[in-house]
Design a protein around this motif. Structure first.
Motif, short mmCIF file in Angstrom:
data_model
loop_
_atom_site.label_atom_id
_atom_site.label_comp_id
_atom_site.label_asym_id
_atom_site.label_seq_id
_atom_site.Cartn_x
_atom_site.Cartn_y
_atom_site.Cartn_z
N TRP A 25 0.82 -1.35 -0.01
CA TRP A 25 0.08 -0.09 -0.03
C TRP A 25 0.83 1.14 -0.01
CZ3 TRP A 25 0.31 -3.45 3.98
CH2 TRP A 25 1.08 -3.03 5.21
N GLY A 26 0.17 2.36 -0.43
CA GLY A 26 0.84 3.68 -0.48
C GLY A 26 0.10 4.75 -1.13
N LEU A 27 0.70 5.56 -1.76
CA LEU A 27 0.04 6.62 -2.44
C LEU A 27 0.25 6.58 -4.08
CD1 LEU A 27 0.80 9.55 -0.05
CD2 LEU A 27 -1.31 8.27 -0.22
N ALA A 28 -0.76 6.60 -4.81
CA ALA A 28 -0.59 6.79 -6.20
C ALA A 28 0.16 7.95 -6.83
CB ALA A 28 -1.94 6.62 -6.92
N PRO A 29 0.54 8.22 -7.82
CA PRO A 29 1.11 9.35 -8.40
C PRO A 29 0.56 10.46 -8.16
CG PRO A 29 1.51 7.54 -9.88
CD PRO A 29 0.41 7.10 -8.83
N ASP A 30 -0.90 10.54 -8.02
CA ASP A 30 -1.85 11.67 -8.24
C ASP A 30 -2.14 11.99 -6.41
OD1 ASP A 30 -3.73 9.70 -7.15
OD2 ASP A 30 -4.87 10.09 -8.73
N GLY A 31 -1.55 11.33 -5.67
CA GLY A 31 -1.71 11.49 -4.00
C GLY A 31 -2.66 10.71 -3.48
N ARG A 32 -3.50 9.94 -4.27
CA ARG A 32 -4.68 9.40 -3.53
C ARG A 32 -4.16 7.88 -3.17
NH1 ARG A 32 -9.26 8.48 -7.97
NH2 ARG A 32 -7.60 8.19 -9.05
N PRO A 33 -4.89 7.28 -1.92
CA PRO A 33 -4.21 6.08 -1.38
C PRO A 33 -4.60 5.05 -2.47
CG PRO A 33 -5.71 6.95 0.11
CD PRO A 33 -5.96 8.04 -1.25
N ARG A 34 -3.51 3.92 -2.60
CA ARG A 34 -3.58 2.80 -3.36
C ARG A 34 -2.97 1.64 -2.84
NH1 ARG A 34 0.99 0.82 -3.98
NH2 ARG A 34 3.15 2.13 -4.29
N MET A 35 -3.56 0.47 -3.22
CA MET A 35 -3.09 -0.93 -2.80
C MET A 35 -3.24 -1.93 -3.82
SD MET A 35 -5.38 -2.95 0.32
CE MET A 35 -4.51 -2.06 1.71
N ALA A 36 -2.40 -2.73 -3.59
CA ALA A 36 -2.23 -3.98 -4.52
C ALA A 36 -1.99 -5.21 -3.98
CB ALA A 36 -0.86 -3.86 -5.51
N ARG A 37 -2.49 -6.25 -4.28
CA ARG A 37 -2.54 -7.56 -3.71
C ARG A 37 -1.62 -8.53 -4.69
NH1 ARG A 37 -7.55 -11.37 -1.83
NH2 ARG A 37 -6.22 -13.06 -0.93
N TRP A 38 -0.92 -9.30 -3.86
CA TRP A 38 0.10 -10.33 -4.47
C TRP A 38 -0.61 -11.47 -4.94
CZ3 TRP A 38 4.84 -11.04 -6.31
CH2 TRP A 38 5.29 -12.22 -6.32
N THR A 39 -0.36 -11.84 -6.48
CA THR A 39 -0.91 -13.03 -6.95
C THR A 39 -0.35 -14.15 -7.05
OG1 THR A 39 -0.03 -12.29 -9.05
CG2 THR A 39 -2.17 -11.15 -8.62
N GLY A 40 0.98 -14.03 -6.75
CA GLY A 40 1.98 -15.15 -6.66
C GLY A 40 2.88 -15.00 -7.83
N ALA A 41 2.73 -13.88 -8.64
CA ALA A 41 3.36 -13.76 -9.99
C ALA A 41 3.74 -12.46 -9.86
CB ALA A 41 2.82 -14.14 -11.12
N GLY A 42 3.08 -11.57 -9.12
CA GLY A 42 2.89 -10.07 -9.34
C GLY A 42 1.81 -9.39 -8.52
#
Length: 151
Positions: free
Chosen positions: A110-127
């Motif tokens: 998690w963190g901040l997108a380039p535009d400053g909004r919160p962002r999150m990503a989930r691990w798929t096992g490959a990315g």
């Protein structure tokens, strides 16, 4: 002459032996400053500390999943993953990566997108795949299929 100091910022693992941790090295008079200090991922094994990853990049978090894979969030580069705990593969995520964590096989960054909004990503096992962020996240944990994020 510049005097150096260090602090330890994060740890992951289930026992002292084999535990991974982030060490920050910085000027004694200024404290740690991103871009001016150094960060290292270290591991304690057989009573000795080994450096596995590091340099001037700001390492912001650690997580070890249920398979033993090590995830290291890097503020400007996304996440580095070592499935064997030693050799890292980099996964770029847009914006700033503040942390990485999860439970069992569920791993999120998690963190901040380039535009400053919160962002999150989930691990798929490959990315990592983008998922909807509940807002700014500072910590994430869970049990079974239920997870929670706070921030």
């Amino acid at each position: 002459m510049v005097e150096l100091d260090h602090v330890f910022a994060a740890a992951a693992g289930s026992a002292l032996e084999g535990c991974y941790f982030i060490g920050l090295r910085h000027r004694l008079d200024t404290g740690f400053e991103p871009g001016r200090g150094e960060c290292f991922v270290c591991r304690l094994a057989a009573g000795r500390m080994r450096v596995l990853l590091g340099g001037t990049a700001w390492l912001t978090g650690l997580h070890v999943d249920s398979t033993g894979a090590l995830f290291v969030s890097v503020s400007r580069n996304g996440v580095h993953v070592a499935r064997d705990g030693e050799r890292f593969q980099a996964f770029d995520l847009p914006g700033t990566t503040v942390g990485v964590g999860g439970w069992g096989a569920n791993v999120f960054a998690w963190g901040l997108a380039p535009d400053g909004r919160p962002r999150m990503a989930r691990w798929t096992g490959a990315g990592f795949d983008a998922v909807t962020s509940p807002g700014f996240v500072s910590r994430l944990d869970g049990v079974g299929e239920l997870g929670f994020a706070v921030g």
